[in-house]
Design an enzyme around this catalytic site. Structure first.
Site, PDB file in Angstrom:
ATOM      1  N   SER A  42     -34.946 -22.917 -18.826  1.00 38.64           N
ATOM      2  CA  SER A  42     -35.748 -22.182 -19.798  1.00 38.64           C
ATOM      3  C   SER A  42     -36.701 -23.095 -20.546  1.00 38.64           C
ATOM      4  CB  SER A  42     -34.839 -21.434 -20.769  1.00 38.64           C
ATOM      5  OG  SER A  42     -33.823 -22.265 -21.223  1.00 38.64           O
ATOM      6  N   HIS A  91     -38.016 -18.721 -13.771  1.00 36.63           N
ATOM      7  CA  HIS A  91     -37.327 -18.448 -15.025  1.00 36.63           C
ATOM      8  C   HIS A  91     -37.102 -16.944 -15.171  1.00 36.63           C
ATOM      9  CE1 HIS A  91     -37.425 -18.719 -19.696  1.00 36.63           C
ATOM     10  NE2 HIS A  91     -36.198 -18.693 -19.238  1.00 36.63           N
ATOM     11  N   GLU A 137     -40.844 -15.763 -14.897  1.00 36.31           N
ATOM     12  CA  GLU A 137     -41.885 -16.716 -15.280  1.00 36.31           C
ATOM     13  C   GLU A 137     -41.828 -17.835 -14.233  1.00 36.31           C
ATOM     14  OE1 GLU A 137     -41.076 -18.831 -18.985  1.00 36.31           O
ATOM     15  OE2 GLU A 137     -43.209 -18.870 -19.474  1.00 36.31           O
ATOM     16  N   ASN A 154     -40.705 -19.245 -23.962  1.00 32.24           N
ATOM     17  CA  ASN A 154     -39.949 -19.811 -25.080  1.00 32.24           C
ATOM     18  C   ASN A 154     -40.819 -20.528 -26.104  1.00 32.24           C
ATOM     19  OD1 ASN A 154     -37.300 -18.916 -24.775  1.00 32.24           O
ATOM     20  ND2 ASN A 154     -37.134 -20.173 -22.936  1.00 32.24           N
TER      21      ASN A 154
HETATM   22  N1  CAA Z   1     -26.808  -4.925 -16.005  1.00 32.32           N
HETATM   23  C1  CAA Z   1     -27.381  -3.789 -15.558  1.00 32.32           C
HETATM   24  N2  CAA Z   1     -27.995  -2.910 -16.362  1.00 32.32           N
HETATM   25  C2  CAA Z   1     -27.984  -3.170 -17.681  1.00 32.32           C
HETATM   26  C3  CAA Z   1     -27.415  -4.334 -18.231  1.00 32.32           C
HETATM   27  C4  CAA Z   1     -26.794  -5.223 -17.324  1.00 32.32           C
HETATM   28  N3  CAA Z   1     -26.228  -6.369 -17.754  1.00 32.32           N
HETATM   29  N4  CAA Z   1     -27.587  -4.312 -19.564  1.00 32.32           N
HETATM   30  C5  CAA Z   1     -28.269  -3.188 -19.850  1.00 32.32           C
HETATM   31  N5  CAA Z   1     -28.513  -2.508 -18.701  1.00 32.32           N
HETATM   32  C6  CAA Z   1     -29.270  -1.262 -18.550  1.00 32.32           C
HETATM   33  C7  CAA Z   1     -28.528  -0.053 -19.015  1.00 32.32           C
HETATM   34  O1  CAA Z   1     -27.731   0.486 -17.997  1.00 32.32           O
HETATM   35  C8  CAA Z   1     -29.653   0.892 -19.406  1.00 32.32           C
HETATM   36  O2  CAA Z   1     -30.215   1.482 -18.237  1.00 32.32           O
HETATM   37  P1  CAA Z   1     -30.986   2.906 -18.289  1.00 32.32           P
HETATM   38  O3  CAA Z   1     -31.912   2.862 -19.466  1.00 32.32           O
HETATM   39  O4  CAA Z   1     -31.696   2.968 -16.983  1.00 32.32           O
HETATM   40  O5  CAA Z   1     -29.933   3.906 -18.444  1.00 32.32           O
HETATM   41  C9  CAA Z   1     -30.723  -0.047 -19.953  1.00 32.32           C
HETATM   42  O6  CAA Z   1     -30.432  -1.341 -19.403  1.00 32.32           O
HETATM   43  C10 CAA Z   1     -30.677  -0.109 -21.450  1.00 32.32           C
HETATM   44  O7  CAA Z   1     -29.373  -0.527 -21.852  1.00 32.32           O
HETATM   45  P2  CAA Z   1     -28.545   0.069 -23.065  1.00 32.32           P
HETATM   46  O8  CAA Z   1     -28.937   1.512 -23.291  1.00 32.32           O
HETATM   47  O9  CAA Z   1     -27.107  -0.244 -22.866  1.00 32.32           O
HETATM   48  O10 CAA Z   1     -28.960  -0.798 -24.302  1.00 32.32           O
HETATM   49  P3  CAA Z   1     -30.379  -1.082 -24.893  1.00 32.32           P
HETATM   50  O11 CAA Z   1     -31.294   0.062 -24.779  1.00 32.32           O
HETATM   51  O12 CAA Z   1     -30.072  -1.673 -26.210  1.00 32.32           O
HETATM   52  O13 CAA Z   1     -30.944  -2.246 -23.943  1.00 32.32           O
HETATM   53  C11 CAA Z   1     -31.324  -4.484 -23.473  1.00 32.32           C
HETATM   54  C12 CAA Z   1     -30.275  -3.424 -23.738  1.00 32.32           C
HETATM   55  C13 CAA Z   1     -32.034  -4.177 -22.156  1.00 32.32           C
HETATM   56  C14 CAA Z   1     -30.584  -5.786 -23.356  1.00 32.32           C
HETATM   57  C15 CAA Z   1     -32.357  -4.463 -24.645  1.00 32.32           C
HETATM   58  O14 CAA Z   1     -31.681  -4.558 -25.869  1.00 32.32           O
HETATM   59  C16 CAA Z   1     -33.355  -5.576 -24.565  1.00 32.32           C
HETATM   60  O15 CAA Z   1     -34.330  -5.498 -23.811  1.00 32.32           O
HETATM   61  N6  CAA Z   1     -33.149  -6.666 -25.372  1.00 32.32           N
HETATM   62  C17 CAA Z   1     -34.009  -7.814 -25.378  1.00 32.32           C
HETATM   63  C18 CAA Z   1     -33.684  -8.648 -24.195  1.00 32.32           C
HETATM   64  C19 CAA Z   1     -34.539  -9.892 -24.131  1.00 32.32           C
HETATM   65  O16 CAA Z   1     -35.411 -10.129 -24.924  1.00 32.32           O
HETATM   66  N7  CAA Z   1     -34.245 -10.714 -23.123  1.00 32.32           N
HETATM   67  C20 CAA Z   1     -34.916 -11.953 -22.952  1.00 32.32           C
HETATM   68  C21 CAA Z   1     -34.116 -12.997 -23.634  1.00 32.32           C
HETATM   69  S1  CAA Z   1     -34.848 -14.572 -23.462  1.00 32.32           S
HETATM   70  C22 CAA Z   1     -34.330 -15.105 -21.968  1.00 32.32           C
HETATM   71  O17 CAA Z   1     -33.575 -14.500 -21.271  1.00 32.32           O
HETATM   72  C23 CAA Z   1     -34.870 -16.373 -21.475  1.00 32.32           C
HETATM   73  C24 CAA Z   1     -34.647 -17.610 -22.229  1.00 32.32           C
HETATM   74  O18 CAA Z   1     -35.089 -18.613 -21.726  1.00 32.32           O
HETATM   75  C25 CAA Z   1     -33.939 -17.724 -23.506  1.00 32.32           C
END
Ligand code: CAA
Length: 280
Positions: free
Chosen positions: A117, A138, A150, A188
């Site tokens: 990352s 990424h 990415e 990031n």
């Molecule tokens: N596997 C499969 N599907 C998943 C899942 C998983 N682990 N987690 C969530 N889902 C799916 C759910 O089944 C749901 O699907 P549908 O809408 O099609 O029914 C959908 O994702 C939404 O999930 P939830 O309703 O349970 O919960 P939510 O609406 O709160 O979404 C989330 C959860 C997708 C995680 C959302 O909160 C989100 O987008 N959060 C931000 C995530 C983010 O910013 N990620 C990047 C982080 S930075 C990084 O990764 C890189 C780095 O270098 C640090």
């Protein structure tokens, strides 16, 4: 590109293996201990179950996807891979040691990608004899849900390698966007200062954790508030990335919030340890 290997069965590695297997690839998934592999496979099965419940997959399709994932503790099992994606701990020394082993072990034409990352792709490439075939891929957490990869070109990464990865990303159903190899790349470099600023706002008593998160969720339409997102990513990961930005640019604007440093020292790493800015 057919033979796919993922090194590291943690949150990111298991997500990458799941997406690759779902796209039809046979995937060797390697970690150092059987319990890490078991945990990764359990996460994958749970994630696929969500799609079975929503009737986006049949139980038989779920079993086929799982059967395409071949867990192993032997690094030598990746020797025939055409693409290796590394997703181990975010630490340069550990990645350098692994890449030099992979360089010796894999076919000369194999592409070695890293899910880092923030660590320099150029530095990782330089420990191998094939820096033109080393690239950043990424993925974002949760990997099965987030549409982005990415793609980071190191100083020596070739156009042929970049094009092969763009093609692979499309096969995985992801949108690839390219960044050059500077600290934090794009994702990031922009995300971490925002999370850090939220931590400073908490540290300085500007607002409660709930208010900070609520303001960003409801006011900016972010899916998670910044403190919740930091807990989700892992506070140790956030700190490591901020330190890379701080050292890489030498600019005080990337200085990690002392509260973050203290939480990491206390072992409060976020969701994965049951405590971070919130309790789980
Ligand atoms: N596997 C499969 N599907 C998943 C899942 C998983 N682990 N987690 C969530 N889902 C799916 C759910 O089944 C749901 O699907 P549908 O809408 O099609 O029914 C959908 O994702 C939404 O999930 P939830 O309703 O349970 O919960 P939510 O609406 O709160 O979404 C989330 C959860 C997708 C995680 C959302 O909160 C989100 O987008 N959060 C931000 C995530 C983010 O910013 N990620 C990047 C982080 S930075 C990084 O990764 C890189 C780095 O270098 C640090």
């Amino acid at each position: 590109m057919g033979r796919f290997a993922v090194i590291g069965a943690g949150t990111m590695g298991s997500g990458i293996a799941q997406v690759a297997a779902r796209a039809g690839f046979d995937v060797v998934l390697r970690d150092v201990a059987p319990e890490y592999l078991d945990r990764g496979l359990t996460t994958i099965a749970a994630s696929l179950d969500r799609d079975v419940k929503k009737e986006r997959l049949t139980p038989a399709q779920k079993d086929e996807i799982l059967a395409r994932i071949h867990p192993t503790t032997e690094l030598a099992a990746v020797k025939d891979a055409e693409i290796v994606v590394e997703a181990i701990v975010e630490n340069f020394a550990a990645k350098a040691a692994l890449f030099s082993e992979l360089d010796a072990l894999t076919r000369p034409e194999a592409i070695l990608a890293t899910n880092t990352s923030s660590i320099s792709i150029t530095k990782i490439g330089a420990v191998t004899k094939r820096p033109t075939q080393v690239i950043g891929m990424h993925f974002m957490n949760p990997v099965p849900v987030m549409p982005l990869v990415e793609v980071i070109r190191g100083r020596a990464t070739s156009d042929a390698t970049t094009n092969a990865i763009l093609e692979l990303g499309a096969k995985l159903g992801k949108t690839c966007l390219i960044a050059n190899d500077f600290p934090g790349f794009v994702s990031n470099r922009i995300l971490m200062p925002m999370l850090n600023e939220a931590m400073f706002a908490l540290y300085e008593g500007v607002a409660t954790r709930e208010a900070i998160d609520g303001i960003m969720k409801l006011g900016m339409n972010h899916p998670m508030g910044p403190l919740t997102l930091a807990d989700f990513i892992g506070l140790d990961v956030c700190l490591a990335i901020l330190d890379v930005l701080y050292e890489g640019f030498g600019d005080p604007k990337y200085r990690a919030c002392p509260l973050l440093r203290q939480y990491v020292a206390a072992g409060w790493l976020g969701r994965k340890t049951g405590r971070g800015f919130y309790e789980y």
